[in-house]
Every structure is written in C-alpha cells, then in structure tokens.
Design a protein around this motif. Structure first.
Motif, PDB file in Angstrom:
ATOM      1  N   UNK A  55      28.334  -5.248 -13.256  1.00  0.00           N
ATOM      2  CA  UNK A  55      28.228  -4.083 -14.097  1.00  0.00           C
ATOM      3  C   UNK A  55      27.354  -4.409 -15.585  1.00  0.00           C
ATOM      4  N   UNK A  56      27.959  -5.702 -15.905  1.00  0.00           N
ATOM      5  CA  UNK A  56      27.271  -6.031 -17.181  1.00  0.00           C
ATOM      6  C   UNK A  56      25.589  -6.540 -17.160  1.00  0.00           C
ATOM      7  N   UNK A  57      25.383  -7.210 -15.674  1.00  0.00           N
ATOM      8  CA  UNK A  57      24.018  -7.383 -15.392  1.00  0.00           C
ATOM      9  C   UNK A  57      23.259  -6.320 -15.306  1.00  0.00           C
ATOM     10  N   UNK A  58      23.953  -5.317 -14.812  1.00  0.00           N
ATOM     11  CA  UNK A  58      22.905  -4.082 -14.676  1.00  0.00           C
ATOM     12  C   UNK A  58      22.437  -3.511 -16.094  1.00  0.00           C
ATOM     13  N   UNK A  59      23.355  -3.492 -17.010  1.00  0.00           N
ATOM     14  CA  UNK A  59      23.228  -2.916 -18.249  1.00  0.00           C
ATOM     15  C   UNK A  59      21.938  -3.970 -18.901  1.00  0.00           C
ATOM     16  N   UNK A  60      22.410  -5.191 -18.818  1.00  0.00           N
ATOM     17  CA  UNK A  60      21.518  -6.359 -19.450  1.00  0.00           C
ATOM     18  C   UNK A  60      20.159  -6.112 -18.784  1.00  0.00           C
ATOM     19  N   UNK A  67      12.966 -10.578 -23.527  1.00  0.00           N
ATOM     20  CA  UNK A  67      11.800 -11.486 -23.201  1.00  0.00           C
ATOM     21  C   UNK A  67      11.520 -11.488 -21.730  1.00  0.00           C
ATOM     22  N   UNK A  68      10.440 -11.751 -21.264  1.00  0.00           N
ATOM     23  CA  UNK A  68       9.785 -11.198 -19.951  1.00  0.00           C
ATOM     24  C   UNK A  68      10.531 -12.356 -19.139  1.00  0.00           C
ATOM     25  N   UNK A  69      10.590 -13.800 -19.521  1.00  0.00           N
ATOM     26  CA  UNK A  69      11.063 -14.646 -18.861  1.00  0.00           C
ATOM     27  C   UNK A  69      12.880 -14.562 -18.568  1.00  0.00           C
ATOM     28  N   UNK A  70      13.376 -13.955 -19.476  1.00  0.00           N
ATOM     29  CA  UNK A  70      14.596 -13.824 -19.566  1.00  0.00           C
ATOM     30  C   UNK A  70      15.224 -12.680 -18.710  1.00  0.00           C
ATOM     31  N   UNK A  71      14.246 -11.758 -18.475  1.00  0.00           N
ATOM     32  CA  UNK A  71      14.347 -10.652 -17.689  1.00  0.00           C
ATOM     33  C   UNK A  71      14.274 -11.080 -16.054  1.00  0.00           C
ATOM     34  N   UNK A  72      13.268 -11.805 -15.867  1.00  0.00           N
ATOM     35  CA  UNK A  72      13.162 -12.290 -14.692  1.00  0.00           C
ATOM     36  C   UNK A  72      14.224 -13.356 -14.174  1.00  0.00           C
ATOM     37  N   UNK A  73      14.771 -13.975 -14.854  1.00  0.00           N
ATOM     38  CA  UNK A  73      15.820 -14.843 -14.693  1.00  0.00           C
ATOM     39  C   UNK A  73      17.340 -14.098 -14.451  1.00  0.00           C
ATOM     40  N   UNK A  74      17.116 -13.064 -15.099  1.00  0.00           N
ATOM     41  CA  UNK A  74      18.483 -12.222 -15.106  1.00  0.00           C
ATOM     42  C   UNK A  74      18.407 -11.347 -13.717  1.00  0.00           C
ATOM     43  N   UNK A  75      17.154 -11.366 -13.113  1.00  0.00           N
ATOM     44  CA  UNK A  75      16.991 -10.627 -12.030  1.00  0.00           C
ATOM     45  C   UNK A  75      17.399 -11.631 -10.616  1.00  0.00           C
ATOM     46  N   UNK A  76      17.169 -12.668 -10.938  1.00  0.00           N
ATOM     47  CA  UNK A  76      17.577 -13.732 -10.009  1.00  0.00           C
ATOM     48  C   UNK A  76      19.238 -13.789  -9.854  1.00  0.00           C
ATOM     49  N   UNK A  77      19.733 -13.744 -11.220  1.00  0.00           N
ATOM     50  CA  UNK A  77      21.234 -13.830 -11.417  1.00  0.00           C
ATOM     51  C   UNK A  77      21.772 -12.595 -10.424  1.00  0.00           C
ATOM     52  N   UNK A  78      21.217 -11.473 -10.789  1.00  0.00           N
ATOM     53  CA  UNK A  78      21.591 -10.262 -10.193  1.00  0.00           C
ATOM     54  C   UNK A  78      21.483 -10.426  -8.740  1.00  0.00           C
ATOM     55  N   UNK A  79      20.336 -10.792  -7.964  1.00  0.00           N
ATOM     56  CA  UNK A  79      20.221 -10.793  -6.565  1.00  0.00           C
ATOM     57  C   UNK A  79      21.245 -11.620  -6.109  1.00  0.00           C
TER      58      UNK A  79
END
Ligand code: ADP
Length: 257
Positions: A55-60, A67-79
């Motif tokens: 839930x929190x990951x989705x909000x983030x 920043x683009x790099x943080x967003x890309x890493x978050x998507x890996x965490x989410x996956x």
C-alpha cells in the motif's frame, strides 16, 4: 499404518513366499501435519505486513516529485513485493488443499473466455522471451466452474510453457468440448521433461533437473496448485512430454451444464 508387500523368489525365479511389512507412521503423519500448519500460519502472518508495504509503495510510486532513479528503484521493490504476495497466495492455497478447506465458488463460466484472457495476459512475457503464443479457441465453451481458480490453472500452464521454452519456440492454447467434458490443452515446443520426472511434476515443491540447471526461477508450487484445483472440480490433468522437443498439459473438466 503403511503397508508394503513383496514376493520372495529363489535363484531360479521360483516363488519362495512373500514378505508383508506393516509400519506404524503416526509420528510421520503428525510431523507432516505440523509442517503444513506451520507453513499455513507463517503465510497468513506475513500477509498483513506485506499488504501494508504494498500500500505504501503504491502511494510512493504515484508521487510526482521523486528523482527518476529513486522511482526506478521503488518499482523494482514493488515488483518483488508483488512476487512475494503471489508466493504467499500460492502457499495459502496449498495449505487449504492440505487441510481440506479449499473452497470453490462454482458458477456459470466460459472456458474459452478464460483461456483467451490468460493468453492475452501472457502476451507481453511471451514476446519478450521470443516465443510465439497462439490460441485456438471456440467462441464460447460453457461449463460450471470457479472461474477465478480455473484462470489460475490456465495462467500457471501458460506461464510454464513460456518459462520452459527457448527463444524461437512456440506455445499454443486450445480448448474444446468432448461429450460432457471440457478439455483445455497447453502445448509447447520447449525443453521438455525427462521421462523419469513425469510422475513427479505435480508434487509439491518439485522442480525438474533442467529447471534447476538452467536457473529458471520457480517454487515448484504451480503444477501442484493446477492439480489440486482441477481435482477439486472433479477433473483430471495429464502431461505428455519429450525431452528437448516439448510438452503438452491437458486438463479435462466436467462441463456440468
Ligand atoms: P516451477 O515452475 O515453479 O518450478 P511447477 O510446479 O510449475 O513449478 O513445475 C514443476 C516442474 O515441472 C518445473 O520445475 C519443471 O521442471 C517442470 N515443468 C513444468 N511445466 C513445464 C513445461 N511446460 N515444460 C517443461 N518442464 C515443465
């Protein structure tokens, strides 16, 4: 009690008698039950915190000022969190099968539509793996089934057909009516299954030698789930395979119309 029987023959093959063995396996059965209960309760306990993480990951991930790099890493965490969620769902289902609490929500369903959706869902991953995925399905194929669980069956078979194929291979999903039964077939021209492994592929946590050697990721739960769901529908699932040439899984379910 577990029983086993064996004939005893002499050097010239003449029958001398038989040995009948009874073994008390209460402790073994209790140990299996304890293990099943443990897996079920751990899976259950892990679900709530993971739901919160997701839930929190989705909000983030929705936030615009990352920043683009943080967003890309978050998507890996989410996956990966989503993969964990899928694994937990599989473990919970296995637990329900083990303790006989698997509930089916039977209703009017359409096997052709279910198979079509599964093929569309797998389209991108097949493309990425260089595998041609085709479907040969009638317009409609009505049956009484738990549509969500049946979709899970076809999803598992199709994802295996892709996982265990090489670039340039082909996978085909077909479905048809045979008398009062509905037959769904998922065939591939992939790596195949060794003859001595065919009897084991529907077992819990079983992984084939080639799967391990080729480092193809998996848990060994998919086909066990397929087998249990099909059996809960009073159906059967069979496999035919030739190593190096391909595999066909065939699920046969009563239409019950
Ligand atoms: P997983 O794919 O996670 O290993 P499954 O229960 O889905 O678990 O499959 C068990 C094993 O059966 C796999 O490890 C693989 O060896 C074999 N297998 C399943 N589907 C196929 C297929 N379409 N082609 C070749 N081997 C397969």
């Amino acid at each position: 009690f577990s029983t086993s029987a064996r004939q005893v023959r002499g050097p010239d093959g003449e029958r001398l008698g038989a040995v009948l063995a009874y073994q008390e396996i209460t402790d073994l059965i209790r140990a299996i039950e304890v293990k099943d209960e443990f897996v079920a309760s751990v899976s259950h306990e892990l679900r709530t915190p993971l739901t919160s993480v997701l839930g929190h990951l989705e909000l983030l991930c929705e936030s615009d000022d990352l920043p683009a790099e943080a967003a890309a890493q978050l998507r890996v965490v989410q996956r990966n969190a989503l993969r964990l969620q899928a694994l937990l769902a599989d473990l919970l289902l296995i637990g329900q099968v083990a303790d006989g609490t698997l509930e089916l929500h039977m209703g009017p369903a359409d096997a052709a539509a279910i198979a079509r959706e599964a093929v569309e869902f797998a389209r991108v991953s097949a493309q990425r793996a260089g595998i041609s995925l085709t479907a040969d399905l009638p317009e409609r194929l009505p049956l009484r089934a738990d549509a969500q669980r049946l979709r899970q069956v076809v999803d598992n078979l199709v994802s295996n057909a892709i996982k265990y194929s090489r670039s340039g291979d082909a996978a085909t999903v077909t479905a048809r009516q045979e008398g009062d039964r509905v037959v769904i077939e998922v065939a591939d021209t992939g790596i195949g299954i060794a003859a001595e492994e065919l009897d084991h592929v529907f077992g819990r946590f079983f992984r084939g030698g080639e799967a391990i050697q080729r480092q193809i990721t998996g848990t060994g739960l998919g086909l066990s789930i397929v087998g249990s769901i099909v059996a809960a529908h009073d159906g059967t699932v069979t496999v035919e395979s030739e190593q190096g040439r391909g595999t066909t899984f065939r699920a046969t379910l009563p239409a019950r119309l």
